[in-house]
Design an enzyme around this catalytic site. Structure first.
Site, PDB file in Angstrom:
ATOM      1  N   LYS A 198      44.916  25.377  25.220  1.00 52.50           N
ATOM      2  CA  LYS A 198      46.188  25.656  25.975  1.00 52.50           C
ATOM      3  C   LYS A 198      45.627  26.435  26.959  1.00 52.50           C
ATOM      4  O   LYS A 198      46.123  26.087  28.264  1.00 52.50           O
ATOM      5  CB  LYS A 198      47.005  26.696  24.979  1.00 52.50           C
ATOM      6  CG  LYS A 198      48.352  27.030  25.920  1.00 52.50           C
ATOM      7  CD  LYS A 198      49.344  27.539  24.808  1.00 52.50           C
ATOM      8  CE  LYS A 198      50.672  28.365  25.522  1.00 52.50           C
ATOM      9  NZ  LYS A 198      51.408  29.267  24.840  1.00 52.50           N
ATOM     10  N   GLU A 204      35.261  29.863  22.001  1.00 53.10           N
ATOM     11  CA  GLU A 204      34.809  28.914  20.990  1.00 53.10           C
ATOM     12  C   GLU A 204      34.739  27.472  21.673  1.00 53.10           C
ATOM     13  O   GLU A 204      33.791  26.689  21.524  1.00 53.10           O
ATOM     14  CB  GLU A 204      35.551  28.746  19.738  1.00 53.10           C
ATOM     15  CG  GLU A 204      35.277  30.074  18.916  1.00 53.10           C
ATOM     16  CD  GLU A 204      36.309  31.115  19.230  1.00 53.10           C
ATOM     17  OE1 GLU A 204      36.830  31.139  20.230  1.00 53.10           O
ATOM     18  OE2 GLU A 204      36.633  31.965  18.478  1.00 53.10           O
ATOM     19  N   GLY A 255      50.584  28.102  20.730  1.00 59.92           N
ATOM     20  CA  GLY A 255      49.433  27.228  20.044  1.00 59.92           C
ATOM     21  C   GLY A 255      49.508  26.626  18.723  1.00 59.92           C
ATOM     22  O   GLY A 255      49.622  25.558  18.485  1.00 59.92           O
ATOM     23  N   ARG A 256      50.246  27.493  17.925  1.00 60.96           N
ATOM     24  CA  ARG A 256      50.613  26.978  16.613  1.00 60.96           C
ATOM     25  C   ARG A 256      51.617  26.138  16.293  1.00 60.96           C
ATOM     26  O   ARG A 256      52.322  25.762  15.104  1.00 60.96           O
ATOM     27  CB  ARG A 256      50.602  28.040  15.464  1.00 60.96           C
ATOM     28  CG  ARG A 256      51.547  29.425  16.002  1.00 60.96           C
ATOM     29  CD  ARG A 256      51.138  30.769  15.162  1.00 60.96           C
ATOM     30  NE  ARG A 256      52.159  31.645  15.735  1.00 60.96           N
ATOM     31  CZ  ARG A 256      51.854  32.368  16.636  1.00 60.96           C
ATOM     32  NH1 ARG A 256      50.942  32.040  17.316  1.00 60.96           N
ATOM     33  NH2 ARG A 256      52.678  33.364  16.831  1.00 60.96           N
ATOM     34  N   GLU A 341      49.979  34.079  11.686  1.00 62.24           N
ATOM     35  CA  GLU A 341      50.008  34.482  13.039  1.00 62.24           C
ATOM     36  C   GLU A 341      51.220  34.766  13.506  1.00 62.24           C
ATOM     37  O   GLU A 341      51.226  35.556  14.443  1.00 62.24           O
ATOM     38  CB  GLU A 341      49.214  33.311  13.987  1.00 62.24           C
ATOM     39  CG  GLU A 341      48.505  33.959  15.094  1.00 62.24           C
ATOM     40  CD  GLU A 341      47.650  32.959  15.863  1.00 62.24           C
ATOM     41  OE1 GLU A 341      48.341  32.057  16.372  1.00 62.24           O
ATOM     42  OE2 GLU A 341      46.105  33.242  15.869  1.00 62.24           O
ATOM     43  N   HIS A 372      41.695  23.726 -11.365  1.00 60.01           N
ATOM     44  CA  HIS A 372      40.602  23.917 -11.801  1.00 60.01           C
ATOM     45  C   HIS A 372      39.641  25.049 -11.147  1.00 60.01           C
ATOM     46  O   HIS A 372      38.507  25.144 -11.370  1.00 60.01           O
ATOM     47  CB  HIS A 372      39.691  22.604 -12.063  1.00 60.01           C
ATOM     48  CG  HIS A 372      40.172  21.627 -12.817  1.00 60.01           C
ATOM     49  ND1 HIS A 372      40.019  21.433 -14.060  1.00 60.01           N
ATOM     50  CD2 HIS A 372      41.284  20.611 -12.407  1.00 60.01           C
ATOM     51  CE1 HIS A 372      40.591  20.288 -14.747  1.00 60.01           C
ATOM     52  NE2 HIS A 372      41.340  19.787 -13.731  1.00 60.01           N
ATOM     53  N   LYS A 500      38.370  39.626  19.906  1.00 66.57           N
ATOM     54  CA  LYS A 500      37.771  39.266  21.073  1.00 66.57           C
ATOM     55  C   LYS A 500      37.072  39.756  21.993  1.00 66.57           C
ATOM     56  O   LYS A 500      36.095  39.550  22.407  1.00 66.57           O
ATOM     57  CB  LYS A 500      39.029  38.065  21.723  1.00 66.57           C
ATOM     58  CG  LYS A 500      39.548  36.955  20.804  1.00 66.57           C
ATOM     59  CD  LYS A 500      40.566  36.340  21.999  1.00 66.57           C
ATOM     60  CE  LYS A 500      41.303  35.404  21.294  1.00 66.57           C
ATOM     61  NZ  LYS A 500      42.506  34.794  22.030  1.00 66.57           N
TER      62      LYS A 500
HETATM   63  O1  F6P Z   1      43.709  32.604  17.844  1.00 65.63           O
HETATM   64  C1  F6P Z   1      44.507  33.028  18.913  1.00 65.63           C
HETATM   65  C2  F6P Z   1      44.979  31.892  19.833  1.00 65.63           C
HETATM   66  O2  F6P Z   1      45.521  32.194  20.774  1.00 65.63           O
HETATM   67  C3  F6P Z   1      45.896  30.778  19.030  1.00 65.63           C
HETATM   68  O3  F6P Z   1      47.203  31.217  18.948  1.00 65.63           O
HETATM   69  C4  F6P Z   1      45.543  29.657  19.602  1.00 65.63           C
HETATM   70  O4  F6P Z   1      46.197  28.532  18.940  1.00 65.63           O
HETATM   71  C5  F6P Z   1      44.087  29.621  19.771  1.00 65.63           C
HETATM   72  O5  F6P Z   1      43.889  30.891  19.990  1.00 65.63           O
HETATM   73  C6  F6P Z   1      43.624  28.390  20.761  1.00 65.63           C
HETATM   74  O6  F6P Z   1      44.136  28.918  22.042  1.00 65.63           O
HETATM   75  P1  F6P Z   1      43.777  27.864  22.890  1.00 65.63           P
HETATM   76  O7  F6P Z   1      44.573  26.621  22.713  1.00 65.63           O
HETATM   77  O8  F6P Z   1      44.044  28.484  24.401  1.00 65.63           O
HETATM   78  O9  F6P Z   1      42.173  27.553  23.279  1.00 65.63           O
END
Ligand code: F6P
Length: 534
Positions: A198, A204, A255-256, A341, A372, A500
């Protein structure tokens, strides 16, 4: 909009009285004996999803009081505000309009923008799916959190509809053990990378995207433009990365809650635009149910109210999800982000500390695997954990015998949790493995099940794109309901920021040459850093 917080309402006080008088000690076995109509009166049918709520520790009075609680807390007005695009995500000043992503053309805010992107996305997905001309055989989605978990959950769930010639891969973790084995299996000429973020700033995703791009060039890849596409709200950053095919979305998509948007591109490629549209339609059907059904027969509302009942009255702190469908193997992980979240907050909308529990811990594995592993604890442990079973009537595989066994296990588990087994019954059984030195009663006590453990069973006719869409939307609105009653902001996630920020301070200390710079660090972090650098 000013509504009372749940714990200040008349209904809350009534629920406290009801809990003390009847709720705490409700025995499911007695409740079923007393009321032969319990299954019917506590079951609900929503679009695509039937719910048996009768094995829960509540009764019609509880449901009535909880429904009054929802009314007093202004749940309907809050819901309508969300659906109308009011900026209910107050700490970020944003609307919350994931429902607009699955609304038919012309029926919700931002319809032109939404359908404009969807049309382009579907065209692109169909081009990729035409493997004869696209040459694409592998699609790698690089994203994390909401930019990963939705597609990663939906793609295996809809495996019966998947393109047979395209393999989907998901890379999320910044740990290089995630991307390395994926790249090892790929060739640049037949691979498409989707960089899904987003913000297009997430550490990452940016790090893995850079590794993928370098790998692509090192392996002789030439046409980055054709092999890297983006799903993002930050088109400028995507362009700076070198991506020119981008599918946008908007800040009012959390995002979620984003799998319905451009973030769903891997789904569209895997199952095709027709099935993606069915997924959207299923979610929209649940949206309508949430918006229109009376609170009493509104499934997401009733599930959210049960969550409040369990968390704040029974004080259960976790809920286990057990999908008896292997395709839903990533549903628990998806729901962890959706629920924890969203509602893992300790202050209300005004920033005041909340004096009661909020999000439970959500966890689980597909049945029968969980049986199990940890079901022992669910049956005989000291904590009560409500369990949510999800089963389908008709499988999309040809093995009727396996399916019958899966269903029998699903039914048996909720039955066993509820019925339990008395010590007297255990005494009457042969205990073949007992040590000779143990008395019969001792062995029987080990073989006793307390029972009266609650569960919900959600039944789908078949797991199709349409019913899956409805199921996911059901969970979204359920989380909205409990969050609204708790009076918190379900749509921000400040809790991920501190880690972060600290990581970005520690990174240079880890990568700097020479001895560890531990100045200003707490002794534990300093000690660990020194060991890692040694
Ligand atoms: O973990 C925090 C967060 O902002 C989530 O809410 C989101 O889904 C994820 O990081 C990834 O964010 P982005 O889509 O901006 O990479």
């Amino acid at each position: 909009m000013e509504f009372p917080r749940c714990d200040t309402t008349v209904a809350w006080a009534a629920l406290q009285g009801h809990f003390a008088a009847h709720g705490r000690d409700l025995d499911l076995r007695e409740a079923f004996n007393r009321d032969p109509g319990r299954f019917d009166s506590l079951s609900l049918q929503a679009p695509g999803v039937f719910a048996d709520l009768s094995k829960n520790l509540w009764d019609l009075k509880t449901r009535k009081l909880l429904t009054e609680l929802a009314q007093e807390c202004g749940l309907e007005a809050r819901r309508d505000a969300m659906l109308a695009g009011a900026p209910i995500n107050t700490t970020e000043g944003r609307a919350v309009l994931h429902t607009a992503l699955r609304a038919p053309r012309g029926t919700a805010p931002f319809s032109d923008e939404v359908h404009g992107v969807l049309d382009r996305l579907f065209d692109f997905a169909e081009q990729v799916r035409d493997t004869g001309s696209s040459g694409i055989r592998h699609v790698v989605n690089i994203g994390i959190g909401g930019s990963d978990l939705g597609p990663q959950m939906v793609v295996p769930a809809l495996d019966a509809w998947a393109h047979p010639g395209i393999t989907m891969h998901f890379v999320s973790n910044v740990d290089g053990h995630d991307i390395t084995p994926v790249l090892r299996r790929l060739r640049p000429d037949n691979t498409l990378f989707i960089i899904a973020s987003k913000t297009f700033t997430t550490q990452e995703t940016m790090a893995n995207a850079a590794v993928a791009r370098q790998w692509f060039l090192d392996q002789g890849g030439t046409d980055i433009d054709r092999h890297f596409v983006g799903a993002t709200t930050n088109l400028t950053a995507a362009a700076e990365f070198g991506i020119h095919i981008t599918f946008g979305f908007w800040d009012w998509v959390g995002g979620r809650y984003s799998l319905w948007s451009a973030i769903g591109l891997p789904i569209a490629i895997a199952v095709g635009s027709e099935h993606f549209r069915a997924l959207l339609a299923g979610a929209h059907a649940m949206d309508r149910h949430f918006a229109e059904a009376p609170l009493k027969s509104n499934l997401p509302v009733q599930l959210g109210l049960l969550d409040v009942w369990y968390r704040n009255f029974h004080r259960f702190s976790s809920r286990s999800v057990a999908p008896y469908h292997q395709g839903l193997k990533r549903l628990p992980a998806y729901l962890q982000q959706l629920e924890m979240e969203s509602n893992g907050k300790c202050v209300d909308l005004d920033g005041e500390p909340l004096p009661f529990g909020t999000s439970p811990v959500v966890w689980g594995e597909p049945g029968t695997n969980g049986q199990h592993a940890y079901f022992q604890m669910l049956h005989q442990g000291t904590d009560v954990v409500p369990v949510e079973f999800i089963a389908v009537k008709h499988p999309t595989h040809p093995h009727a015998d396996l399916h019958a066994k899966a269903l029998a296990n699903c039914l048996a588990q909720s039955q066993a949790l509820m019925l339990g087994k008395t010590t007297e019954a255990a005494l009457g059984e042969a205990a073949p493995t007992a040590s000779a030195s143990l008395g019969k009663l001792t062995v029987a006590r080990h073989r006793t099940f307390p029972g009266n453990r609650p569960s919900t069973t959600l039944l789908l006719d078949t797991l199709t794109p349409h019913t899956l869409g409805a199921l996911i939307a059901l969970y979204e609105h359920r989380v909205f309901t409990s969050g609204a009653l708790w009076g918190l902001n379900s749509f921000d996630q400040w809790g991920v920021e501190l880690g972060k920020a600290l990581a970005s301070q520690l990174l240079p200390r880890l990568t700097a040459s020479g001895a560890a710079d531990t100045r200003g660090l707490d002794a534990s972090t300093a000690g660990l850093l020194a060991r890692l650098k040694d």
